[in-house]
Enzyme design. Sequence first.
Site, short mmCIF file in Angstrom:
data_model
loop_
_atom_site.label_atom_id
_atom_site.label_comp_id
_atom_site.label_asym_id
_atom_site.label_seq_id
_atom_site.Cartn_x
_atom_site.Cartn_y
_atom_site.Cartn_z
N GLU A 43 0.80 -1.22 0.00
CA GLU A 43 0.00 0.00 0.00
C GLU A 43 0.84 1.27 0.00
O GLU A 43 0.33 2.36 -0.28
CB GLU A 43 -0.96 -0.02 1.20
CG GLU A 43 -2.04 -1.08 1.03
CD GLU A 43 -3.01 -1.14 2.19
OE1 GLU A 43 -2.69 -0.61 3.27
OE2 GLU A 43 -4.08 -1.74 2.02
N GLU A 50 8.02 -21.49 8.55
CA GLU A 50 8.37 -20.56 9.64
C GLU A 50 9.41 -21.14 10.59
O GLU A 50 9.96 -20.42 11.40
CB GLU A 50 7.12 -20.16 10.42
CG GLU A 50 6.55 -21.23 11.31
CD GLU A 50 5.43 -20.67 12.19
OE1 GLU A 50 5.56 -20.79 13.41
OE2 GLU A 50 4.44 -20.14 11.64
#
Length: 293
Positions: A78, A109
């Site tokens: 964004e 992860e």
Amino acid sequence: MSTENRNQKSMELDRLSIKEMTRLMNEEDATVPIVIQENLDAINQLIEAVFERMERGGRLFYIGAGTSGRLGILDAAECVPTFGISPEWVQGIIAGGEKAVVEAVEGAEDSSELAEEDLKRVELSEKDVVIGIAASGRTPYVKGALRYAHSVGAQTGSISNNVDAAISELANFPVEVATGPEVLTGSTRLKAGTAQKLVLNMISTVTMVKLGKAYENLMVDVQATNEKLVDRSKRIIMEATECSFEEAEKYYQESGSVKTAIVQILANTTMENANALLEAHQGRVRQSIQSTH
């Protein structure tokens, strides 16, 4: 870890009505800004470190797994239309790559080596900043990223949702926003994720404003990629200069730049000189205008 504990207020969650559940969630969510407020000093120090590196041409990398990684990618993505920057400036990296944005990638992860590979791929250097994000504060992927960042001399920060987090020990500028037990036990996409999003909003917005990506509270580097944003660009010029829509349209069409149009009008100068002023002041509108008085 408090994020993994059971929330005593929601022990009967499955027996509650919709109205009772939404009220409880709303009450729990309301605690998040309070915890963030208690950690503003740490957040401010992290932002100052990010700004210092980016002002000298460095890049910002958010890195995490699962929800934390997705939120980093969201904030980075964004920044491009909001502040008119290259996608290279702010990047989000998630354990497991693009596939992990929409589905879980088993074991990603837990690999610190994978984080090092991902940062080598983007050619991380001492100019850059790496912010590791992990609700638990102990994700191996994030720990590996911070260790590698240190090894190349990059600046480091962290965002976790537990106190005394392992990643805090690996970051120069740690932020620990301890949001406590979730309404749904262990679902850190809830309060923990909300807190991460709010902190990321601060990091990117404040850094970009300090870099000259705003004039007053206006998005003067917004990318006009559609009709709505072209219209917004003209209205930003109107707001900044108090000129008419017709004048704003004229100046915007001439230069194609909100910043240039604003400097032209407020400094009463030519498009060429407005561009020169902006270049001399690193794109900062206020300083460009003030330099003519």
